[in-house]
Design a protein around this motif. Structure first.
Motif, PDB file in Angstrom:
ATOM      1  N   LEU A   1      41.311  39.838  52.244  1.00 58.32           N
ATOM      2  CA  LEU A   1      41.872  40.501  51.142  1.00 58.32           C
ATOM      3  C   LEU A   1      43.151  39.707  50.473  1.00 58.32           C
ATOM      4  O   LEU A   1      43.749  40.178  49.522  1.00 58.32           O
TER       5      LEU A   1
ATOM      6  N   LEU B   1      31.573  43.175  50.009  1.00 55.87           N
ATOM      7  CA  LEU B   1      32.836  43.889  49.813  1.00 55.87           C
ATOM      8  C   LEU B   1      32.485  45.246  50.550  1.00 55.87           C
ATOM      9  O   LEU B   1      33.378  45.782  51.227  1.00 55.87           O
TER      10      LEU B   1
ATOM     11  N   SER C   1      50.576  43.701  46.554  1.00 58.12           N
ATOM     12  CA  SER C   1      50.247  43.150  47.691  1.00 58.12           C
ATOM     13  C   SER C   1      51.005  42.005  48.289  1.00 58.12           C
ATOM     14  O   SER C   1      50.768  41.519  49.322  1.00 58.12           O
TER      15      SER C   1
ATOM     16  N   LEU D   1      37.872  37.723  46.836  1.00 56.56           N
ATOM     17  CA  LEU D   1      37.757  38.940  45.908  1.00 56.56           C
ATOM     18  C   LEU D   1      37.233  38.575  44.671  1.00 56.56           C
ATOM     19  O   LEU D   1      36.314  39.173  44.171  1.00 56.56           O
TER      20      LEU D   1
ATOM     21  N   VAL E   1      40.704  49.206  45.979  1.00 56.51           N
ATOM     22  CA  VAL E   1      40.357  47.868  46.038  1.00 56.51           C
ATOM     23  C   VAL E   1      38.978  47.916  45.004  1.00 56.51           C
ATOM     24  O   VAL E   1      38.747  46.974  44.545  1.00 56.51           O
TER      25      VAL E   1
ATOM     26  N   LEU F   1      44.338  39.650  46.498  1.00 54.02           N
ATOM     27  CA  LEU F   1      44.716  40.732  45.666  1.00 54.02           C
ATOM     28  C   LEU F   1      46.032  40.382  44.810  1.00 54.02           C
ATOM     29  O   LEU F   1      46.700  39.572  45.245  1.00 54.02           O
TER      30      LEU F   1
END
Length: 332
Positions: free
Chosen positions: A132, A8, A72, A201, A185, A135
């Protein structure tokens, strides 16, 4: 709080985020706006008052002062004082106002007006931004939670800059909004009570698969095998491969190749290194072999990527759903 996983940190450091088109609504009484949009990540916050925010028919969120939100992906979204309030065309109202912050309702009609700010998040390196993709559609980071503590000072600074006409205020607001996005985030991944993202994620929250991602990011040039990665996190080869693909969405070595190419792409954009030197660093005996692997992952050859990183975006859309960016209230 435990230190964030290395992957991350890597991705947040590599995102090369640019936040633009900060805009907002200051409203009193009954008000509601609807926006049609075709692009993807929005960061925003309620600085004073409260509102109801919804997108694409998902359950709407009640947001209060100090709450932040991420959207998102959406075809449309709406924001209002209450669920049942009639909605006006947001694009039309912003275009007619011609200002960064639109004011709705009669001045002084409400002792606690709502001030809501939103901004566009642009990823200048779409190859990294694609990580990403997990999300959630719409997420709130509540003011009273632990992860929100780092966000509150940013909100106060944004409000101060938005309220005053100062030299460099637009640039300052954009930089603060960038920090707000990165903190949001982090909060989403770190908050054990929050809605865990899916995809890459979400995989960071799995002890074993997250551990394998740490290993790959720490030693990306190592010629890992699936068996070695599984053994390192205490799993059989077959169980590890199946679990990794389930959570991350691709096999382990495919992910490793993608991360190598993402990293190589950043190296191509910095300094004056040749494609051949970058290829050699990543263990490729020939520039042609590296270029073929790079094009398969990124979508364009290394030379074209160096000249125009955004040329990779169309190819990435087919792999990740979308590599496009967010629009603000004004240009939604």
């Amino acid at each position: 709080m435990e230190e964030m996983p290395d992957p991350l940190l890597d991705v947040l450091a590599a995102l090369n985020v640019r936040v633009t088109h900060l805009s907002g609504v200051e409203a009193t009484g009954h008000w509601g706006l609807r926006f049609d949009a075709h692009e993807h990540i929005k960061i925003g916050a309620v600085l004073t008052g409260s509102c109801v925010l919804g997108a694409d028919g998902e359950p709407a969120l009640r947001l209060s002062a100090g709450d932040c939100f991420l959207m998102s992906g959406y075809r449309w979204f709406q924001v209002a004082d209450e669920h049942a309030t009639p909605l006006d065309d947001g694009q039309r109202i912003f275009q007619a106002a011609g200002t960064r912050i639109v004011r709705l309702g009669a001045p002084g009609a409400d002792a606690d007006p709502t001030l809501l700010l939103g901004a566009s998040v642009h990823f200048l390196d779409p190859t990294v931004a694609a990580l990403l993709a997990g999300l959630p559609l719409l997420t709130a980071i509540r003011a009273g939670t632990g992860p929100a503590r780092a966000i509150q000072p940013l909100l106060r600074l944004i409000l101060e800059e938005a309220d005053r006409v100062r030299i460099g205020a637009p640039v300052m607001i954009e930089r603060l909004a960038e920090m707000l996005f990165l903190q949001a985030v982090r909060a989403l991944v770190e908050d054990p009570a929050g809605a865990m993202p899916y995809g890459w994620l979400g995989a960071l929250g799995d002890a074993r698969i997250g551990g394998s991602l740490v290993l790959m990011h720490r030693q990306p040039a190592r010629r890992w095998t699936v068996a070695e990665l599984g053994h390192a996190v205490g799993m059989s080869r077959a169980a590890f491969a199946a679990r990794f693909k389930q959570l991350v969405g691709m096999p382990p070595l495919e992910y490793l190749l993608r991360w190598r190419m993402h990293t190589a792409g950043r190296e191509l954009l910095t300094g004056d290194r040749t494609v051949a030197s970058v290829a050699a660093e990543w263990g490729y005996a020939s520039e042609a072999g590296f270029s073929a692997a790079f094009k398969r992952i990124v979508g364009v050859p290394p030379g074209r990527y160096r000249a125009d990183p955004m040329a990779a975006a169309p190819a990435l859309k087919s792999l990740n759903g979308s590599a496009e960016h967010l629009v603000s209230f004004a240009d939604a």
